[in-house]
Design a protein around this motif. Sequence first.
Motif, PDB file in Angstrom:
ATOM      1  N   ARG A 154      -1.841   9.376  -9.798  1.00 10.51           N
ATOM      2  CA  ARG A 154      -2.282   8.147 -10.016  1.00 10.51           C
ATOM      3  C   ARG A 154      -1.493   6.881  -9.671  1.00 10.51           C
ATOM      4  NH1 ARG A 154      -5.415   8.042 -15.798  1.00 10.51           N
ATOM      5  NH2 ARG A 154      -6.091   6.165 -14.576  1.00 10.51           N
ATOM      6  N   VAL A 155      -0.292   7.126 -10.027  1.00 14.71           N
ATOM      7  CA  VAL A 155       0.736   6.055  -9.575  1.00 14.71           C
ATOM      8  C   VAL A 155       0.734   5.929  -8.221  1.00 14.71           C
ATOM      9  CG1 VAL A 155       3.223   5.377  -9.878  1.00 14.71           C
ATOM     10  CG2 VAL A 155       1.837   6.310 -11.855  1.00 14.71           C
ATOM     11  N   SER A 156       0.997   7.311  -7.585  1.00 11.30           N
ATOM     12  CA  SER A 156       1.173   7.243  -5.976  1.00 11.30           C
ATOM     13  C   SER A 156       0.118   6.782  -5.383  1.00 11.30           C
ATOM     14  CB  SER A 156       1.315   8.761  -5.472  1.00 11.30           C
ATOM     15  OG  SER A 156       1.876   8.937  -4.432  1.00 11.30           O
ATOM     16  N   CYS A 157      -1.351   6.836  -5.928  1.00 13.42           N
ATOM     17  CA  CYS A 157      -2.416   6.288  -5.148  1.00 13.42           C
ATOM     18  C   CYS A 157      -2.412   4.652  -5.356  1.00 13.42           C
ATOM     19  CB  CYS A 157      -3.694   6.604  -5.957  1.00 13.42           C
ATOM     20  SG  CYS A 157      -4.444   8.270  -5.875  1.00 13.42           S
ATOM     21  N   GLY A 158      -1.931   4.165  -6.466  1.00 19.02           N
ATOM     22  CA  GLY A 158      -1.397   2.589  -6.339  1.00 19.02           C
ATOM     23  C   GLY A 158      -0.521   2.449  -5.283  1.00 19.02           C
ATOM     24  N   ALA A 159       0.514   3.092  -5.146  1.00 13.78           N
ATOM     25  CA  ALA A 159       1.595   2.886  -4.314  1.00 13.78           C
ATOM     26  C   ALA A 159       0.750   2.965  -2.857  1.00 13.78           C
ATOM     27  CB  ALA A 159       2.774   4.017  -4.241  1.00 13.78           C
ATOM     28  N   VAL A 160      -0.135   3.674  -2.630  1.00 11.58           N
ATOM     29  CA  VAL A 160      -0.553   3.658  -1.361  1.00 11.58           C
ATOM     30  C   VAL A 160      -1.271   2.468  -1.020  1.00 11.58           C
ATOM     31  CG1 VAL A 160      -2.595   4.751   0.168  1.00 11.58           C
ATOM     32  CG2 VAL A 160      -0.910   6.381  -1.047  1.00 11.58           C
ATOM     33  N   ALA A 161      -1.790   2.029  -2.240  1.00  8.14           N
ATOM     34  CA  ALA A 161      -2.480   0.741  -2.011  1.00  8.14           C
ATOM     35  C   ALA A 161      -1.740  -0.516  -1.792  1.00  8.14           C
ATOM     36  CB  ALA A 161      -3.615   0.402  -3.263  1.00  8.14           C
ATOM     37  N   LEU A 162      -0.488  -0.404  -2.502  1.00 11.50           N
ATOM     38  CA  LEU A 162       0.628  -1.290  -2.133  1.00 11.50           C
ATOM     39  C   LEU A 162       0.825  -1.029  -0.935  1.00 11.50           C
ATOM     40  CD1 LEU A 162       2.982  -3.474  -3.274  1.00 11.50           C
ATOM     41  CD2 LEU A 162       4.181  -1.189  -3.672  1.00 11.50           C
ATOM     42  N   VAL A 163       1.029  -0.104  -0.129  1.00 13.20           N
ATOM     43  CA  VAL A 163       1.806   0.018   1.076  1.00 13.20           C
ATOM     44  C   VAL A 163       0.516  -0.529   2.055  1.00 13.20           C
ATOM     45  CG1 VAL A 163       2.055   1.746   2.954  1.00 13.20           C
ATOM     46  CG2 VAL A 163       3.196   1.839   0.880  1.00 13.20           C
ATOM     47  N   ALA A 164      -0.713  -0.418   1.504  1.00 11.30           N
ATOM     48  CA  ALA A 164      -1.783  -0.769   2.653  1.00 11.30           C
ATOM     49  C   ALA A 164      -1.861  -2.193   2.643  1.00 11.30           C
ATOM     50  CB  ALA A 164      -3.036  -0.390   2.050  1.00 11.30           C
ATOM     51  N   LYS A 165      -1.441  -3.053   1.624  1.00 15.44           N
ATOM     52  CA  LYS A 165      -1.267  -4.543   1.849  1.00 15.44           C
ATOM     53  C   LYS A 165       0.200  -4.907   2.305  1.00 15.44           C
ATOM     54  CE  LYS A 165      -5.110  -5.356  -1.345  1.00 15.44           C
ATOM     55  NZ  LYS A 165      -5.677  -6.291  -1.923  1.00 15.44           N
ATOM     56  N   ARG A 166       1.281  -4.190   1.792  1.00 17.82           N
ATOM     57  CA  ARG A 166       2.389  -4.871   1.965  1.00 17.82           C
ATOM     58  C   ARG A 166       3.512  -3.657   2.361  1.00 17.82           C
ATOM     59  NH1 ARG A 166       4.333  -9.438  -1.955  1.00 17.82           N
ATOM     60  NH2 ARG A 166       5.863  -9.384  -0.277  1.00 17.82           N
ATOM     61  N   PRO A 167       3.470  -3.021   3.567  1.00 23.16           N
ATOM     62  CA  PRO A 167       4.230  -1.823   3.818  1.00 23.16           C
ATOM     63  C   PRO A 167       5.602  -1.923   3.757  1.00 23.16           C
ATOM     64  CG  PRO A 167       3.008  -2.838   5.894  1.00 23.16           C
ATOM     65  CD  PRO A 167       2.532  -3.454   4.467  1.00 23.16           C
ATOM     66  N   GLU A 168       6.152  -3.175   3.652  1.00 25.58           N
ATOM     67  CA  GLU A 168       7.682  -3.314   3.378  1.00 25.58           C
ATOM     68  C   GLU A 168       8.097  -2.980   2.045  1.00 25.58           C
ATOM     69  OE1 GLU A 168       5.776  -7.352   2.586  1.00 25.58           O
ATOM     70  OE2 GLU A 168       5.427  -5.855   4.047  1.00 25.58           O
ATOM     71  N   THR A 186       6.522   5.879  -8.598  1.00 23.94           N
ATOM     72  CA  THR A 186       6.038   7.400  -8.438  1.00 23.94           C
ATOM     73  C   THR A 186       7.019   8.237  -8.803  1.00 23.94           C
ATOM     74  OG1 THR A 186       4.612   6.642  -6.594  1.00 23.94           O
ATOM     75  CG2 THR A 186       4.984   8.968  -6.984  1.00 23.94           C
ATOM     76  N   VAL A 187       8.385   8.079  -8.707  1.00 23.67           N
ATOM     77  CA  VAL A 187       9.453   9.017  -8.850  1.00 23.67           C
ATOM     78  C   VAL A 187       9.689   8.828 -10.531  1.00 23.67           C
ATOM     79  CG1 VAL A 187      11.838   9.534  -8.541  1.00 23.67           C
ATOM     80  CG2 VAL A 187      10.326   9.168  -6.851  1.00 23.67           C
ATOM     81  N   MET A 188       9.544   7.785 -11.028  1.00 25.81           N
ATOM     82  CA  MET A 188       9.543   7.804 -12.604  1.00 25.81           C
ATOM     83  C   MET A 188       8.774   8.792 -13.496  1.00 25.81           C
ATOM     84  SD  MET A 188      12.046   5.400 -12.963  1.00 25.81           S
ATOM     85  CE  MET A 188      11.868   5.233 -14.964  1.00 25.81           C
ATOM     86  N   VAL A 189       7.525   9.255 -12.939  1.00 29.39           N
ATOM     87  CA  VAL A 189       6.746  10.223 -13.493  1.00 29.39           C
ATOM     88  C   VAL A 189       7.343  11.399 -13.205  1.00 29.39           C
ATOM     89  CG1 VAL A 189       4.675  11.278 -13.820  1.00 29.39           C
ATOM     90  CG2 VAL A 189       4.786   8.760 -13.086  1.00 29.39           C
ATOM     91  N   GLU A 190       8.040  11.531 -12.331  1.00 32.05           N
ATOM     92  CA  GLU A 190       8.723  13.016 -11.940  1.00 32.05           C
ATOM     93  C   GLU A 190       9.651  13.376 -12.946  1.00 32.05           C
ATOM     94  OE1 GLU A 190       9.442  16.033  -9.035  1.00 32.05           O
ATOM     95  OE2 GLU A 190       7.965  14.386  -8.657  1.00 32.05           O
ATOM     96  N   THR A 191      10.473  12.403 -13.656  1.00 31.44           N
ATOM     97  CA  THR A 191      11.589  12.712 -14.699  1.00 31.44           C
ATOM     98  C   THR A 191      11.069  13.511 -15.637  1.00 31.44           C
ATOM     99  OG1 THR A 191      12.059  10.247 -14.231  1.00 31.44           O
ATOM    100  CG2 THR A 191      12.962  11.246 -16.283  1.00 31.44           C
ATOM    101  N   TYR A 192       9.733  13.685 -15.935  1.00 34.56           N
ATOM    102  CA  TYR A 192       9.379  14.305 -17.183  1.00 34.56           C
ATOM    103  C   TYR A 192       8.953  15.798 -16.603  1.00 34.56           C
ATOM    104  CZ  TYR A 192       9.591   9.988 -19.366  1.00 34.56           C
ATOM    105  OH  TYR A 192       9.920   8.779 -20.016  1.00 34.56           O
TER     106      TYR A 192
END
Length: 160
Positions: free
Chosen positions: A114-128, A137-143
Amino acid sequence: MSILLNGTFLAVLGAVLSTGIAGMGSAKGVGMVGEAAAGVVSEDPSKFSQTLILEALPGTQGIYGLLIGFLIIMKTGIISGNPVEVSTVAGLWLLLAGVLMGVVGYFSAIKQARVSCGAVALVAKRPEELVKGIVYTVMVETYAVLALLVAFLIYNGVPV
């Protein structure tokens, strides 16, 4: 009923649940992000590599589940062809390690997707801003990593 109390059966069940449940979470998560990424790439094919990175991230939980499952199977000696006697108590501990990794892996893969989908939307508008999306996304990976660590400690502490 006696097979359910067999230590080897319990250990193998732990391996199956670790691999299967975490794998299902990763498959669902990677699929969710793949759908979002495909929409972005249909509009701008140059964003394929950026969205591919974000799609791969929820797949790591399945790898963690597979790792714990493989270790558990190795401990039983089944793969080497020299099965060892696994006590019921040892089998229960290995089952617990597998369930821990499977359940946490499943839920963290879905939340990470779900976080990664949000990041995809971020990249769509601001690829930088890809790196910011990866960090979120990696913050969730911690658990999932914490569950992997505890599952490994349980596995390592079980004498067989």
